[in-house]
Scaffold this motif. Structure first.
Motif, PDB file in Angstrom:
ATOM      1  N   GLU A 189       0.857  -1.190   0.000  1.00 53.05           N
ATOM      2  CA  GLU A 189       0.000   0.000   0.000  1.00 53.05           C
ATOM      3  C   GLU A 189       0.890   1.237   0.000  1.00 53.05           C
ATOM      4  N   GLY A 190       0.696   2.086  -0.996  1.00 46.77           N
ATOM      5  CA  GLY A 190       1.443   3.334  -1.071  1.00 46.77           C
ATOM      6  C   GLY A 190       0.706   4.456  -0.366  1.00 46.77           C
ATOM      7  N   LEU A 191       1.431   5.269   0.388  1.00 50.20           N
ATOM      8  CA  LEU A 191       0.801   6.396   1.073  1.00 50.20           C
ATOM      9  C   LEU A 191       0.426   7.511   0.101  1.00 50.20           C
ATOM     10  N   MET A 192       1.248   7.684  -0.931  1.00 47.69           N
ATOM     11  CA  MET A 192       1.059   8.802  -1.860  1.00 47.69           C
ATOM     12  C   MET A 192       0.536   8.298  -3.195  1.00 47.69           C
ATOM     13  N   GLY A 193      -0.424   9.007  -3.738  1.00 44.75           N
ATOM     14  CA  GLY A 193      -0.990   8.631  -5.024  1.00 44.75           C
ATOM     15  C   GLY A 193      -0.487   9.500  -6.149  1.00 44.75           C
TER      16      GLY A 193
ATOM     17  N   SER B  27       7.237  14.213 -12.405  1.00 36.51           N
ATOM     18  CA  SER B  27       8.501  14.396 -11.689  1.00 36.51           C
ATOM     19  C   SER B  27       8.503  13.665 -10.354  1.00 36.51           C
ATOM     20  N   ASP B  28       7.748  14.165  -9.384  1.00 31.89           N
ATOM     21  CA  ASP B  28       7.755  13.577  -8.035  1.00 31.89           C
ATOM     22  C   ASP B  28       6.681  12.514  -7.843  1.00 31.89           C
ATOM     23  N   ALA B  29       5.899  12.267  -8.876  1.00 29.68           N
ATOM     24  CA  ALA B  29       4.857  11.240  -8.795  1.00 29.68           C
ATOM     25  C   ALA B  29       4.574  10.693 -10.184  1.00 29.68           C
ATOM     26  N   LEU B  30       4.161   9.428 -10.238  1.00 31.92           N
ATOM     27  CA  LEU B  30       3.790   8.794 -11.503  1.00 31.92           C
ATOM     28  C   LEU B  30       2.391   9.240 -11.916  1.00 31.92           C
ATOM     29  N   GLY B  31       1.942   8.755 -13.070  1.00 33.16           N
ATOM     30  CA  GLY B  31       0.587   9.022 -13.526  1.00 33.16           C
ATOM     31  C   GLY B  31      -0.420   8.122 -12.826  1.00 33.16           C
ATOM     32  N   ASP B  32      -1.649   8.162 -13.298  1.00 36.27           N
ATOM     33  CA  ASP B  32      -2.724   7.377 -12.685  1.00 36.27           C
ATOM     34  C   ASP B  32      -2.486   5.885 -12.844  1.00 36.27           C
ATOM     35  N   ASP B  33      -2.972   5.111 -11.888  1.00 34.72           N
ATOM     36  CA  ASP B  33      -2.914   3.657 -11.981  1.00 34.72           C
ATOM     37  C   ASP B  33      -3.620   3.203 -13.254  1.00 34.72           C
ATOM     38  N   GLY B  34      -3.052   2.200 -13.908  1.00 32.88           N
ATOM     39  CA  GLY B  34      -3.673   1.653 -15.107  1.00 32.88           C
ATOM     40  C   GLY B  34      -3.275   2.355 -16.385  1.00 32.88           C
ATOM     41  N   THR B  35      -2.496   3.438 -16.289  1.00 29.26           N
ATOM     42  CA  THR B  35      -1.994   4.135 -17.476  1.00 29.26           C
ATOM     43  C   THR B  35      -0.521   3.802 -17.679  1.00 29.26           C
ATOM     44  N   VAL B  36      -0.026   4.075 -18.872  1.00 28.06           N
ATOM     45  CA  VAL B  36       1.400   3.846 -19.150  1.00 28.06           C
ATOM     46  C   VAL B  36       2.255   4.675 -18.207  1.00 28.06           C
ATOM     47  N   GLU B  37       1.825   5.925 -17.965  1.00 24.48           N
ATOM     48  CA  GLU B  37       2.606   6.812 -17.102  1.00 24.48           C
ATOM     49  C   GLU B  37       2.496   6.427 -15.629  1.00 24.48           C
ATOM     50  N   GLY B  38       1.652   5.462 -15.327  1.00 22.52           N
ATOM     51  CA  GLY B  38       1.493   4.990 -13.953  1.00 22.52           C
ATOM     52  C   GLY B  38       2.544   3.996 -13.519  1.00 22.52           C
ATOM     53  N   THR B  39       3.489   3.696 -14.416  1.00 23.04           N
ATOM     54  CA  THR B  39       4.634   2.845 -14.075  1.00 23.04           C
ATOM     55  C   THR B  39       5.917   3.652 -14.234  1.00 23.04           C
ATOM     56  N   TYR B  40       6.958   3.240 -13.536  1.00 23.22           N
ATOM     57  CA  TYR B  40       8.234   3.956 -13.619  1.00 23.22           C
ATOM     58  C   TYR B  40       8.764   3.955 -15.051  1.00 23.22           C
ATOM     59  N   ILE B  41       8.753   2.798 -15.689  1.00 24.10           N
ATOM     60  CA  ILE B  41       9.286   2.689 -17.048  1.00 24.10           C
ATOM     61  C   ILE B  41       8.450   3.520 -18.019  1.00 24.10           C
ATOM     62  N   GLY B  42       7.142   3.426 -17.915  1.00 23.79           N
ATOM     63  CA  GLY B  42       6.270   4.200 -18.796  1.00 23.79           C
ATOM     64  C   GLY B  42       6.412   5.685 -18.577  1.00 23.79           C
ATOM     65  N   MET B  43       6.543   6.100 -17.314  1.00 20.39           N
ATOM     66  CA  MET B  43       6.725   7.519 -16.980  1.00 20.39           C
ATOM     67  C   MET B  43       8.000   8.065 -17.603  1.00 20.39           C
ATOM     68  N   PHE B  44       9.076   7.317 -17.477  1.00 21.77           N
ATOM     69  CA  PHE B  44      10.376   7.790 -17.960  1.00 21.77           C
ATOM     70  C   PHE B  44      10.348   7.971 -19.477  1.00 21.77           C
ATOM     71  N   GLU B  45       9.802   6.982 -20.170  1.00 21.31           N
ATOM     72  CA  GLU B  45       9.740   7.057 -21.629  1.00 21.31           C
ATOM     73  C   GLU B  45       8.803   8.183 -22.082  1.00 21.31           C
ATOM     74  N   TYR B  46       7.673   8.322 -21.399  1.00 19.59           N
ATOM     75  CA  TYR B  46       6.728   9.402 -21.727  1.00 19.59           C
ATOM     76  C   TYR B  46       7.397  10.769 -21.554  1.00 19.59           C
TER      77      TYR B  46
END
Length: 303
Positions: free
Chosen positions: A51-55, A274-293
């Protein structure tokens, strides 16, 4: 008053009776930032409960622990956080929780300090945005695997296999990012964002990085900061500036207005994570997807 209440909750829960974990019960893990949550879920898979504290969109610089958060932290088997004072308002909570049986694990503290970027602003004296160096994130993965394997040895081989597969994906990401960035001439590699979260990215890929609010969003940008950066953008003929998903966009919009008022056309090139990923279920919601995006957004806007 709130600090005293949180301290009392920690003491009451920490030294209260806690039932022994059943043999087949999953490890209960609490994480702070979305990047760390994604990493731990990837390594732990179905063998742990995370469980993550930050969304999505939550700024870790300003995040304060609620009474509910403190209860979750005290009842966790493992706590993973970034450290280097990124979660500045949670430091006191983590310090109070340290004991022989539970010490929250600051993943960034594992990195060789001589390789980090210095910062007088943070109590750690280092820039904490280390996940923008993929090599450092690989170290995070190795530490998470080690801790999970020690706490849950029966599933150690599964954690190590997940780590192996993930490190291979990070290798592929590094190569892909390098190829994308090489299409952008070096003289155009000037990254202007809401705050200085991208220094490790800049160091890795030869970008000059300038943040309007400095390293922490806790510091507001003033009129002089806006005017100074506007002059820099005009001098360097920067084509685009960027907002961040976890930072209000009003400061970047004020910067855009200041630049345009001087006859230099500057566009907002998009929103970076930057300090947070995108929404769950999106490409940007993962570290790898965020970095490439992020890289695709930056390169496309600055070309």
């Amino acid at each position: 008053m709130k600090k005293k209440l949180i301290t009392l909750i920690i003491i009451t829960l920490f030294f209260g009776c806690k039932t022994d974990k059943k043999e087949n019960e999953k490890l209960n893990i609490i994480t702070t930032t979305t990047m760390i949550t994604d990493l731990v879920k990837t390594i732990g898979g179905d063998y742990i409960k995370v469980e993550g504290l930050m969304g999505s969109g939550v700024d870790p610089h300003l995040y304060k622990a609620s009474e509910g958060d403190v209860t979750k932290l005290v009842n966790a088997d493992i706590i993973f956080y970034n450290g280097l004072h990124l979660e500045g308002k949670l430091v006191e909570v983590f310090e109070k929780m340290k004991s022989k049986t539970k010490t929250p694990i600051a993943l960034a503290e594992e990195i060789d300090k001589s390789t980090l970027i210095g910062s007088d602003y943070f109590a750690s004296n280092y820039d904490p945005h280390v996940w923008f160096n993929i090599a450092y994130f690989k170290q995070f993965a190795k530490k998470v695997t080690l801790v999970l394997s020690e706490k849950d040895p029966k599933n150690a081989n599964n954690y190590k296999e997940n780590e192996k597969q993930y490190l291979e994906k990070l290798d592929a990401l590094q190569n892909k990012i390098k190829n994308i960035i090489e299409t952008l001439p070096k003289e155009k590699r000037i990254l202007v964002t809401a705050h200085d979260a991208f220094n490790y990215f800049g160091k890795s890929y030869d970008f000059e990085v300038v943040g309007l609010q400095g390293l922490s969003t806790a510091t507001e940008a003033g009129v002089q900061d806006v005017q100074k950066l506007a002059a820099f953008i005009i001098e360097k003929d920067v084509k685009a500036i960027f907002v961040e998903s976890s930072v209000p966009k009003r400061t970047i919009e004020a910067l855009q207005a200041a630049v345009n008022s001087k006859g230099h056309n500057i566009k907002i090139g998009g929103t970076l994570y930057s300090d947070a990923l995108g929404d769950d279920g999106t490409v940007e919601g993962t570290y790898i997807g965020m970095f490439e995006y992020n890289v695709n957004t930056i390169v496309s806007a600055l070309k």
